[in-house]
Design a protein around this motif. Structure first.
Motif, PDB file in Angstrom:
ATOM      1  N   LYS A  37       0.846  -1.188   0.000  1.00  0.00           N
ATOM      2  CA  LYS A  37       0.000   0.000   0.000  1.00  0.00           C
ATOM      3  C   LYS A  37       0.880   1.235   0.000  1.00  0.00           C
ATOM      4  O   LYS A  37       1.968   1.201   0.567  1.00  0.00           O
ATOM      5  CB  LYS A  37      -0.903   0.027   1.236  1.00  0.00           C
ATOM      6  N   PRO A  38       0.511   2.315  -0.592  1.00  0.00           N
ATOM      7  CA  PRO A  38      -0.751   2.635  -1.244  1.00  0.00           C
ATOM      8  C   PRO A  38      -0.760   2.345  -2.747  1.00  0.00           C
ATOM      9  O   PRO A  38      -1.785   2.456  -3.382  1.00  0.00           O
ATOM     10  CB  PRO A  38      -0.902   4.121  -0.996  1.00  0.00           C
ATOM     11  N   THR A  39       0.383   1.969  -3.316  1.00  0.00           N
ATOM     12  CA  THR A  39       0.434   1.746  -4.765  1.00  0.00           C
ATOM     13  C   THR A  39      -0.394   0.544  -5.179  1.00  0.00           C
ATOM     14  O   THR A  39      -1.149   0.603  -6.147  1.00  0.00           O
ATOM     15  CB  THR A  39       1.899   1.560  -5.218  1.00  0.00           C
ATOM     16  N   PHE A  40      -0.245  -0.558  -4.459  1.00  0.00           N
ATOM     17  CA  PHE A  40      -0.988  -1.783  -4.766  1.00  0.00           C
ATOM     18  C   PHE A  40      -1.825  -2.168  -3.555  1.00  0.00           C
ATOM     19  O   PHE A  40      -1.368  -2.055  -2.416  1.00  0.00           O
ATOM     20  CB  PHE A  40      -0.039  -2.928  -5.123  1.00  0.00           C
ATOM     21  N   LEU A 131       7.527  -0.718  -1.424  1.00  0.00           N
ATOM     22  CA  LEU A 131       6.735   0.469  -1.749  1.00  0.00           C
ATOM     23  C   LEU A 131       6.124   1.078  -0.498  1.00  0.00           C
ATOM     24  O   LEU A 131       5.797   2.248  -0.470  1.00  0.00           O
ATOM     25  CB  LEU A 131       5.634   0.101  -2.745  1.00  0.00           C
ATOM     26  N   ASN A 132       5.968   0.274   0.545  1.00  0.00           N
ATOM     27  CA  ASN A 132       5.420   0.724   1.817  1.00  0.00           C
ATOM     28  C   ASN A 132       6.575   0.789   2.814  1.00  0.00           C
ATOM     29  O   ASN A 132       7.209  -0.221   3.091  1.00  0.00           O
ATOM     30  CB  ASN A 132       4.353  -0.271   2.285  1.00  0.00           C
ATOM     31  N   PRO A 133       6.877   1.973   3.370  1.00  0.00           N
ATOM     32  CA  PRO A 133       8.037   2.082   4.265  1.00  0.00           C
ATOM     33  C   PRO A 133       7.933   1.208   5.515  1.00  0.00           C
ATOM     34  O   PRO A 133       8.936   0.887   6.132  1.00  0.00           O
ATOM     35  CB  PRO A 133       8.078   3.565   4.634  1.00  0.00           C
ATOM     36  N   ASP A 134       6.709   0.805   5.898  1.00  0.00           N
ATOM     37  CA  ASP A 134       6.552  -0.054   7.067  1.00  0.00           C
ATOM     38  C   ASP A 134       6.827  -1.522   6.761  1.00  0.00           C
ATOM     39  O   ASP A 134       7.000  -2.329   7.664  1.00  0.00           O
ATOM     40  CB  ASP A 134       5.129   0.077   7.632  1.00  0.00           C
ATOM     41  N   ASN A 135       6.860  -1.889   5.477  1.00  0.00           N
ATOM     42  CA  ASN A 135       7.122  -3.270   5.075  1.00  0.00           C
ATOM     43  C   ASN A 135       8.636  -3.449   4.966  1.00  0.00           C
ATOM     44  O   ASN A 135       9.276  -2.885   4.087  1.00  0.00           O
ATOM     45  CB  ASN A 135       6.441  -3.561   3.731  1.00  0.00           C
TER      46      ASN A 135
END
Length: 180
Positions: A37-40, A131-135
């Motif tokens: 998220k938020p891209t996918f 794409l998600n900084p938390d991942n």
């Protein structure tokens, strides 16, 4: 009898062409979690252009890796790759390329150069970021990604479907044919 045989031959040829197209040109992968998220979004089915960096030849366990008509990965590309932490080559992840061979990245507060053929490494490597900084499942956890693990560039969100719902439900039309 003759028309049945013609039909079966046409069906077999169509199936072979579809399999060749799917394995050599474009593949669709499903996003199954919120880590992009938020891209996918969960339920997105993305199309990956397997020719974007050249046709992969060999690799895996049987043949040496190579690429026909090789093109370099570009900084900022969203790519599908075989998870470097998975030795079975079966888990696919999607990340953004944030550093190319020869670039310098901080690894544990230590500047480190991304290895590449020009720096006398055995292959070109890339630094991938989620794409998600938390991942945290990206190069921060598994290190540099060798080029042979890269499948291709994500080019399109084809559709979104909630797999837990029946076929006729769960389609999100606002997520059809979007560019990432």
């Amino acid at each position: 009898m003759r028309s049945t045989l013609k039909f079966l031959i046409a069906l077999a040829v169509a199936l072979l062409l579809m399999l060749a197209f799917r394995s050599l040109a474009f593949t669709i992968y499903a996003i199954d979690g919120p880590g992009l998220k938020p891209t996918f979004m969960p339920g997105d089915h993305v199309m990956v252009n397997r020719w974007s960096y050249g046709l992969r030849t060999g690799g895996g366990r049987l043949f040496n890796y190579g690429r026909l008509l090789r093109q370099p990965v570009r900084r900022g590309d969203i790519v599908a790759l075989e998870d470097p932490a998975d030795s079975t080559f079966s888990h696919i992840i999607i990340c953004r390329c944030s550093a190319l061979p020869g670039d310098t990245v901080l690894v544990g507060n230590q500047p480190t150069q991304v290895p590449g053929l020009e720096t006398c490494a055995d292959a070109d490597y890339y630094w991938m970021r989620s794409l998600n900084p938390d991942n945290q499942h990206d190069s921060r956890s598994f290190g540099f990604v060798p080029e042979e693990r890269i499948l291709g560039r994500v080019v399109l969100i084809v559709y979104n479907k909630d797999a837990s719902l029946p076929f006729w439900q769960g389609w999100q039309r606002n997520r059809w044919f979007l560019l990432p």
